[in-house]
Scaffold this motif. Structure first.
Motif, PDB file in Angstrom:
ATOM      1  N   LYS A  72       0.914  -1.198  -0.139  1.00  0.00           N
ATOM      2  CA  LYS A  72      -0.003  -0.029   0.155  1.00  0.00           C
ATOM      3  C   LYS A  72       0.819   1.050  -0.051  1.00  0.00           C
ATOM      4  CE  LYS A  72      -3.882  -2.127   2.334  1.00  0.00           C
ATOM      5  NZ  LYS A  72      -5.111  -2.041   3.289  1.00  0.00           N
ATOM      6  N   TRP A  73       0.828   1.984  -1.253  1.00  0.00           N
ATOM      7  CA  TRP A  73       1.625   3.080  -1.184  1.00  0.00           C
ATOM      8  C   TRP A  73       1.288   4.328  -0.400  1.00  0.00           C
ATOM      9  CZ3 TRP A  73       6.193   2.814  -3.263  1.00  0.00           C
ATOM     10  CH2 TRP A  73       6.615   1.675  -3.852  1.00  0.00           C
ATOM     11  N   ASP A  74       0.074   4.484   0.062  1.00  0.00           N
ATOM     12  CA  ASP A  74      -0.497   5.388   0.729  1.00  0.00           C
ATOM     13  C   ASP A  74       0.172   5.444   2.379  1.00  0.00           C
ATOM     14  OD1 ASP A  74      -2.092   3.170   1.059  1.00  0.00           O
ATOM     15  OD2 ASP A  74      -3.503   4.321   2.516  1.00  0.00           O
ATOM     16  N   GLN A  75       0.477   3.800   2.787  1.00  0.00           N
ATOM     17  CA  GLN A  75       1.168   3.802   3.898  1.00  0.00           C
ATOM     18  C   GLN A  75       2.367   3.963   3.915  1.00  0.00           C
ATOM     19  OE1 GLN A  75       0.344   0.050   5.887  1.00  0.00           O
ATOM     20  NE2 GLN A  75      -1.999   0.199   5.451  1.00  0.00           N
ATOM     21  N   VAL A  76       3.302   3.807   2.627  1.00  0.00           N
ATOM     22  CA  VAL A  76       4.335   4.257   2.360  1.00  0.00           C
ATOM     23  C   VAL A  76       4.797   5.568   2.573  1.00  0.00           C
ATOM     24  CG1 VAL A  76       6.452   4.181   0.887  1.00  0.00           C
ATOM     25  CG2 VAL A  76       4.920   2.302   0.868  1.00  0.00           C
ATOM     26  N   ARG A  77       3.832   6.358   1.986  1.00  0.00           N
ATOM     27  CA  ARG A  77       3.790   7.957   2.158  1.00  0.00           C
ATOM     28  C   ARG A  77       3.724   8.376   3.516  1.00  0.00           C
ATOM     29  NH1 ARG A  77       0.331   8.637  -1.387  1.00  0.00           N
ATOM     30  NH2 ARG A  77      -1.470   8.754  -0.007  1.00  0.00           N
ATOM     31  N   GLU A  78       3.047   7.538   4.192  1.00  0.00           N
ATOM     32  CA  GLU A  78       2.663   8.067   5.695  1.00  0.00           C
ATOM     33  C   GLU A  78       3.930   7.911   6.275  1.00  0.00           C
ATOM     34  OE1 GLU A  78      -0.161   6.082   9.587  1.00  0.00           O
ATOM     35  OE2 GLU A  78      -1.223   6.892   7.832  1.00  0.00           O
ATOM     36  N   VAL A  79       4.774   6.858   6.361  1.00  0.00           N
ATOM     37  CA  VAL A  79       5.753   6.634   7.135  1.00  0.00           C
ATOM     38  C   VAL A  79       6.672   7.602   6.625  1.00  0.00           C
ATOM     39  CG1 VAL A  79       7.891   5.074   6.855  1.00  0.00           C
ATOM     40  CG2 VAL A  79       5.740   4.144   6.782  1.00  0.00           C
ATOM     41  N   LEU A  80       6.767   8.294   5.630  1.00  0.00           N
ATOM     42  CA  LEU A  80       7.730   9.362   5.312  1.00  0.00           C
ATOM     43  C   LEU A  80       7.404  10.621   5.863  1.00  0.00           C
ATOM     44  CD1 LEU A  80       8.578   8.605   1.557  1.00  0.00           C
ATOM     45  CD2 LEU A  80       9.790   7.877   3.276  1.00  0.00           C
ATOM     46  N   LEU A  81       6.155  10.757   6.025  1.00  0.00           N
ATOM     47  CA  LEU A  81       5.290  11.908   6.737  1.00  0.00           C
ATOM     48  C   LEU A  81       5.165  11.931   8.194  1.00  0.00           C
ATOM     49  CD1 LEU A  81       2.920  12.982   4.159  1.00  0.00           C
ATOM     50  CD2 LEU A  81       5.264  13.666   4.450  1.00  0.00           C
ATOM     51  N   ASP A  82       5.409  10.774   8.803  1.00  0.00           N
ATOM     52  CA  ASP A  82       5.177  10.474  10.122  1.00  0.00           C
ATOM     53  C   ASP A  82       6.411  10.943  11.035  1.00  0.00           C
ATOM     54  OD1 ASP A  82       4.413   9.792  12.852  1.00  0.00           O
ATOM     55  OD2 ASP A  82       3.830   7.556  12.030  1.00  0.00           O
ATOM     56  N   ILE A  83       6.225  11.735  12.003  1.00  0.00           N
ATOM     57  CA  ILE A  83       7.410  12.262  12.802  1.00  0.00           C
ATOM     58  C   ILE A  83       8.016  11.204  13.814  1.00  0.00           C
ATOM     59  CG2 ILE A  83       7.817  13.605  14.970  1.00  0.00           C
ATOM     60  CD1 ILE A  83       5.744  15.665  13.915  1.00  0.00           C
ATOM     61  N   LYS A  84       7.082  10.294  14.030  1.00  0.00           N
ATOM     62  CA  LYS A  84       7.556   8.878  14.772  1.00  0.00           C
ATOM     63  C   LYS A  84       8.692   8.153  14.046  1.00  0.00           C
ATOM     64  CE  LYS A  84       3.514   6.975  15.595  1.00  0.00           C
ATOM     65  NZ  LYS A  84       3.735   6.326  14.390  1.00  0.00           N
ATOM     66  N   THR A  85       8.785   8.129  12.761  1.00  0.00           N
ATOM     67  CA  THR A  85       9.583   7.518  11.974  1.00  0.00           C
ATOM     68  C   THR A  85      11.090   8.065  12.286  1.00  0.00           C
ATOM     69  OG1 THR A  85       8.283   7.154  10.198  1.00  0.00           O
ATOM     70  CG2 THR A  85      10.386   6.913   9.513  1.00  0.00           C
ATOM     71  N   TYR A  86      11.149   9.388  12.280  1.00  0.00           N
ATOM     72  CA  TYR A  86      12.354  10.004  12.361  1.00  0.00           C
ATOM     73  C   TYR A  86      12.938   9.990  13.807  1.00  0.00           C
ATOM     74  CZ  TYR A  86      11.133  11.429   7.794  1.00  0.00           C
ATOM     75  OH  TYR A  86      10.749  11.364   6.555  1.00  0.00           O
ATOM     76  N   LEU A  87      11.909   9.892  14.749  1.00  0.00           N
ATOM     77  CA  LEU A  87      12.159   9.741  16.312  1.00  0.00           C
ATOM     78  C   LEU A  87      12.865   8.296  16.277  1.00  0.00           C
ATOM     79  CD1 LEU A  87       9.080  11.276  17.990  1.00  0.00           C
ATOM     80  CD2 LEU A  87      11.489  12.069  17.942  1.00  0.00           C
ATOM     81  N   LYS A 119       4.132  -1.222   9.112  1.00  0.00           N
ATOM     82  CA  LYS A 119       4.993  -1.832   9.656  1.00  0.00           C
ATOM     83  C   LYS A 119       6.395  -2.474   9.053  1.00  0.00           C
ATOM     84  CE  LYS A 119       2.020  -4.736  10.898  1.00  0.00           C
ATOM     85  NZ  LYS A 119       1.277  -6.127  11.823  1.00  0.00           N
ATOM     86  N   THR A 120       6.280  -2.836   7.962  1.00  0.00           N
ATOM     87  CA  THR A 120       7.387  -3.279   7.007  1.00  0.00           C
ATOM     88  C   THR A 120       8.487  -2.110   6.824  1.00  0.00           C
ATOM     89  OG1 THR A 120       5.949  -5.073   6.171  1.00  0.00           O
ATOM     90  CG2 THR A 120       8.123  -4.653   5.068  1.00  0.00           C
ATOM     91  N   CYS A 121       7.858  -1.243   6.448  1.00  0.00           N
ATOM     92  CA  CYS A 121       8.595  -0.087   6.214  1.00  0.00           C
ATOM     93  C   CYS A 121       9.363   0.544   7.582  1.00  0.00           C
ATOM     94  CB  CYS A 121       8.076   1.009   5.295  1.00  0.00           C
ATOM     95  SG  CYS A 121       7.332   0.660   3.855  1.00  0.00           S
ATOM     96  N   THR A 122       8.615   0.934   8.274  1.00  0.00           N
ATOM     97  CA  THR A 122       9.093   1.339   9.490  1.00  0.00           C
ATOM     98  C   THR A 122      10.211   0.496  10.021  1.00  0.00           C
ATOM     99  OG1 THR A 122       7.137   2.592  10.153  1.00  0.00           O
ATOM    100  CG2 THR A 122       8.626   2.085  11.847  1.00  0.00           C
TER     101      THR A 122
END
Length: 550
Positions: free
Chosen positions: A288-303, A426-429
């Protein structure tokens, strides 16, 4: 079929599918989502059925299924990680038995033999994350376990830097899938959030078990006198052990709860219902590419990336140079190997103890914060003290204090995994977190700040470790505050949808505790969430029922 108006606070068009009614005229009141699989939903719906109605399970049913999961899944996970760490640590064992001199390594070449593993993992990780979604987990893992065993065994044939670094590169390539990425996904598929921390802690504790078993093996193998050099014997034995054990992954580990052959159909339902409160789903074979986009925009990813990076830098350096640091205190090669065993034992105890405390208090950040303090003190002491036989016991004690840092990584991995939902997300994160480990600790930067020419003090490495642990304590507090903010935002979204704002996260409780709390439910404690969207493969930011773990 008519549809009710789009509710407020919805941030993704994915949610449009969740508010269809059964033909009633719109009355301005939002109907609850139907109990049916949405488009591209979770594999669990194939077992639970289209209704996906919540099925109450007893404590006895839960305990019986959990025992089977631990027996068939956890045991394989522990074996895989034990072998991975044993293979990865083989280089540090051979450092004490002359691999540097026997193969003519100079400058930073030894450091690069450790770092190249993670360079390879960084290269393959994006592809690996994709294939973990599309391919059966157990078969994919088996192939990689077998091949990395071949790489370690083949390292015995290398007699110079070029041969060693080639073998280590392919070792990293095949370990990229099996490590934290593949196993963390398996963890999310099988256990409730309350259970995940202790299981992941046991998994990481295998690193300590590897340290103890590997040190004893190396001690014995180092005494073998023959045509092969000691480092070649070590590589050959450890690699062959992995090759022999790899078929267990193929024949024992299931791809997901819905495909487990050791479950009856009823047990599969229980296994899946156990996971409903997680709001994390189990498995979906749609990218799901919308979830991939969310990963990149999610502040938690960078934390998560920053936390794992800061944790990884010291871990990588000490992991690769630990035996050499001990040897710098004034011990011979065999004493060095033996004195590495207590450090590994402390790692097992501290990792499991941290998990027990975290599970008991239902919080991660206090454990991470306080576990960061002893390594700060230990590295400061090693930096300040001199070297030599007179101080070697004090230095060894300070080195053992550093072992507290080994409890940090499993806590950070569970903290990130328990706060992420949506299979693709989950996979991308997990992949990004793994990249942080590779880039920071796991030996691209970590071992390179430790250099053989800096012995016996290794001051640049100790300064780097000290800075990382201090920054880690600060960022832990920032992350906890942000997760609390997200929980408050989700509570407001639930209120806007006509749901209870304050709900109880039963995924952090036992089945029995959840039932007793539900029976004694009060307005002050909050309501028990129905979690009807648990298997709709929604991300944590989209699913307003998701509760973040502090």
């Amino acid at each position: 079929m008519s549809t009710s108006p789009r509710p407020p606070s919805i941030t993704s068009k994915v949610e449009d599918e969740r508010y269809e009614n059964k033909g009633e005229a719109s009355s301005g009141v939002i109907s609850p989502p139907l109990h049916r699989p949405v488009k591209n939903g979770d594999a669990a719906l194939a077992i639970l059925g289209e209704g996906a109605a919540r099925r109450e399970i007893t404590e006895e049913e839960n305990a019986a299924v959990l025992r089977k999961i631990d027996r068939w899944v956890l045991s394989v996970m522990l074996m895989v990680y034990f072998l991975q760490q044993l293979d990865k640590s083989s280089l540090s064992y051979t450092s004490v038995f002359g691999i540097v001199s026997e193969t003519g390594l100079v400058g930073t070449q030894y450091s690069w033999l450790s770092s190249i593993v993670y360079v390879a993992q960084l290269i393959w990780q994006p592809c690996s994350s994709y294939f973990l979604v599309k391919l059966p987990l157990s078969k994919y893992l088996f192939f990689h376990v077998f091949m990395w065993g071949v790489c370690v065994a083949a390292s015995a044939a290398a007699t110079n830097f070029k041969g060693l670094i080639t073998a280590r590169f392919f070792l990293g390539l095949f370990e990229a899938t099996v490590g934290k990425c593949g196993i963390t996904l398996a963890l999310q598929q099988w256990w409730r959030r309350r259970e995940q921390t202790t299981r992941l802690a046991l998994w990481f504790a295998m690193n300590g078990c590897t340290g103890m078993v590997g040190s004893l093996l190396t001690y014995g193998l180092g005494h073998i006198q023959g045509k092969l050099h000691p480092y070649q014997v070590i590589f050959l034995f450890i690699g062959s052990l992995t090759i022999v054990c790899s078929p267990i992954v193929y024949f024992v580990l299931p791809d997901s709860p819905s495909k487990a052959r050791f479950f009856s159909h009823e047990e599969k339902i229980v296994a899946l219902e156990r996971l409903r409160a997680n709001n994390m789903g189990t498995e979906a074979k749609v990218w799901k590419w919308d979830q991939v986009r969310e990963v990149l925009l999610d502040i938690k990813t960078y934390l998560w990336f920053s936390l794992l990076f800061l944790c990884a830098v010291p871990s990588g350096g000490i992991g690769a140079f630990g035996p050499l640091i001990i040897q710098g205190f004034g011990f011979n090669q065999f004493d060095t190997i033996l004195f590495n065993i207590p450090f590994a034992a402390f790692q097992v105890v501290l990792t499991v103890l941290a998990a027990i405390i975290s599970t008991k208090i239902k919080l991660k950040w206090p454990v991470i914060f306080f576990a960061s303090l002893p390594p700060i003190a230990g590295s400061a002491a090693l930096y300040t003290l001199g070297r030599g036989p007179a101080l070697r016991h004090e230095l060894l004690g300070c080195y053992y204090v550093l072992s507290f840092f080994t409890a940090l990584q499993p806590m950070l991995y569970t903290w990130s995994s328990q706060n992420t939902a949506g299979h693709t997300k989950k996979t991308c994160t997990t992949g990004i977190v793994f990249v942080a480990q590779c880039a920071g600790n796991a030996c691209i930067l970590g071992p390179l700040v430790y250099k053989t020419q800096d012995k016996p003090y290794y001051k640049p490495g100790l300064v780097c470790d000290l800075i990382c642990w201090i920054l880690l304590t600060v960022l832990t507090l920032v992350t906890a505050a942000y997760l609390a903010f997200l929980n408050k935002r989700h509570a407001n979204q639930r209120v806007a949808l006509g749901k209870a704002g304050k709900v109880i996260d039963t995924s952090l409780e036992t089945i029995g505790e959840g039932k007793r709390r539900e029976a004694a439910e009060s307005a002050d404690d909050g309501e028990t969430a129905e979690n009807l969207q648990s298997f709709d493969d929604l991300s944590d930011l989209v699913n307003e029922d998701f509760i973040y773990v502090l």
